[in-house]
Design an enzyme around this catalytic site. Sequence first.
Site, PDB file in Angstrom:
ATOM      1  N   ASP A  13     -10.769  54.640  13.988  1.00 22.51           N
ATOM      2  CA  ASP A  13     -10.830  54.205  15.384  1.00 22.51           C
ATOM      3  C   ASP A  13      -9.578  54.593  16.166  1.00 22.51           C
ATOM      4  O   ASP A  13      -9.139  53.870  17.046  1.00 22.51           O
ATOM      5  CB  ASP A  13     -11.083  52.688  15.465  1.00 22.51           C
ATOM      6  CG  ASP A  13     -12.305  52.305  14.665  1.00 22.51           C
ATOM      7  OD1 ASP A  13     -13.356  52.932  14.882  1.00 22.51           O
ATOM      8  OD2 ASP A  13     -12.205  51.431  13.785  1.00 22.51           O
ATOM      9  N   HIS A  43     -18.052  56.081  16.763  1.00 26.13           N
ATOM     10  CA  HIS A  43     -17.189  56.787  17.713  1.00 26.13           C
ATOM     11  C   HIS A  43     -17.591  56.385  19.112  1.00 26.13           C
ATOM     12  O   HIS A  43     -18.775  56.275  19.407  1.00 26.13           O
ATOM     13  CB  HIS A  43     -17.393  58.298  17.614  1.00 26.13           C
ATOM     14  CG  HIS A  43     -16.921  58.871  16.327  1.00 26.13           C
ATOM     15  ND1 HIS A  43     -15.614  58.895  15.972  1.00 26.13           N
ATOM     16  CD2 HIS A  43     -17.599  59.441  15.316  1.00 26.13           C
ATOM     17  CE1 HIS A  43     -15.497  59.475  14.791  1.00 26.13           C
ATOM     18  NE2 HIS A  43     -16.701  59.802  14.377  1.00 26.13           N
TER      19      HIS A  43
HETATM   20  P1  IMP Z   1     -17.687  50.808   4.149  1.00 29.98           P
HETATM   21  O1  IMP Z   1     -17.237  52.195   4.447  1.00 29.98           O
HETATM   22  O2  IMP Z   1     -18.792  50.336   5.049  1.00 29.98           O
HETATM   23  O3  IMP Z   1     -17.983  50.603   2.685  1.00 29.98           O
HETATM   24  O4  IMP Z   1     -16.463  49.819   4.463  1.00 29.98           O
HETATM   25  C1  IMP Z   1     -15.262  49.848   3.695  1.00 29.98           C
HETATM   26  C2  IMP Z   1     -14.053  49.589   4.604  1.00 29.98           C
HETATM   27  O5  IMP Z   1     -13.851  50.699   5.476  1.00 29.98           O
HETATM   28  C3  IMP Z   1     -14.195  48.371   5.517  1.00 29.98           C
HETATM   29  O6  IMP Z   1     -12.918  47.788   5.684  1.00 29.98           O
HETATM   30  C4  IMP Z   1     -14.664  48.976   6.846  1.00 29.98           C
HETATM   31  O7  IMP Z   1     -14.332  48.154   7.940  1.00 29.98           O
HETATM   32  C5  IMP Z   1     -13.877  50.279   6.837  1.00 29.98           C
HETATM   33  N1  IMP Z   1     -14.521  51.347   7.619  1.00 29.98           N
HETATM   34  C6  IMP Z   1     -15.562  52.128   7.250  1.00 29.98           C
HETATM   35  N2  IMP Z   1     -15.857  53.021   8.203  1.00 29.98           N
HETATM   36  C7  IMP Z   1     -14.958  52.827   9.186  1.00 29.98           C
HETATM   37  C8  IMP Z   1     -14.722  53.478  10.445  1.00 29.98           C
HETATM   38  O8  IMP Z   1     -15.398  54.433  10.845  1.00 29.98           O
HETATM   39  N3  IMP Z   1     -13.692  53.000  11.199  1.00 29.98           N
HETATM   40  C9  IMP Z   1     -12.912  51.961  10.779  1.00 29.98           C
HETATM   41  N4  IMP Z   1     -13.095  51.318   9.615  1.00 29.98           N
HETATM   42  C10 IMP Z   1     -14.104  51.754   8.826  1.00 29.98           C
HETATM   43 MG    MG Z   2     -14.777  53.900  14.962  1.00 25.72          MG
END
Ligand code: IMP
Ligand code: MG
Length: 337
Positions: A13, A43
Amino acid sequence: MSCTIIVGGFFGDEGKGKIVAHVAFKDKPVIISRGGVGPNAGHTVKVGATEYGVRMVPSGFVYKDAKLCIGSGVLVDPRVLKQEVERLNVRGRIFVDKRCGIITEDHIARDKGSVHLSKKIGSTGSGCGPANADRVMRVAPQAKDVPELAEYLLDVPKAIDDELKAGKFVLLEGTQGFGISLYYGTYPFVTSKDTSASQIAADNGVGPTKIDDVIVVFKAYPTRVGEGPFSTEMSADTSDAMGIQEFGTVTHRKRRIGGWDGGMARYSAMINGCTQAAITGIDRIDKSCFGMTEYGKLTKKAKDFVRQAEADIGCPVALISTGPEITQIIDIRDEVS
Ligand code: IMP
Ligand code: MG
């Protein structure tokens, strides 16, 4: 030929979507192809007064002359893709590599139903972790097995290679951020794959010798969603008082806010092979810089911040975002490289 990768330097982000959109309008890529994990990414791209949130479609979609691709390393949720293709009106110019792994309802149920993933790690619940686990176990379906994806299928690495050989510009966009890389992040509080530039190249089947530039995007005030260490985190009261509040694009969770982390920026730039850095949210360092488009007009406070960031990162800050809209940016790539 020229190929640039854009990745996030902190915890995701960072405003990559906006940087991708700006570079696209300026440098006119023929293909914008995304790597990264899958629809856990969110995004936000703001064009004029309209704000778009995307999870599957590359955030460069706002630049209408590019072919949009999803690389083979990325997980595709056909329902999310279909809904975005219709909402964003990109049918006919979006393609999915035939080998992409597929997220099923079962993966989503396992992600949300796992206490470890949903509570301890704080996953997005989008099914990515279980789908990548199934992919490693070699039981996950691929895009070519899904009839409703038939119209989108493409050999993405071949399409990219053809354009590079023809001397065209291709943009590869990363998702997530360095700090949540499975390999280099704050394990186990990470996502289900590496998120560094090398992974984004591999996701798209582009060999390392074909990459010319790696732009790493850093947020002046980094944020983190979900659980895990965040050394420069401030209390919510402090960030609220500073007027900084952010909510996740996918989960709508309140993002944790932190201060600039020079050590992390340097390490992240090293592993990503950063050639140019982008700083987003400079208007949070000094509100009076909001919307500026010329470096010379930045205040001393903002310039001092950029200089310090540059020293930390160890490579030139070539792009400075001054607000959410895509034209609110300072682009000094020509001057610094
Ligand atoms: P997962 O990828 O859904 O398994 O989440 C694992 C960790 O990565 C969690 O803390 C999510 O909040 C973080 N996370 C996954 N994708 C993103 C993203 O696109 N932006 C920010 N955090 C992410
Ligand atoms: Mg994001």
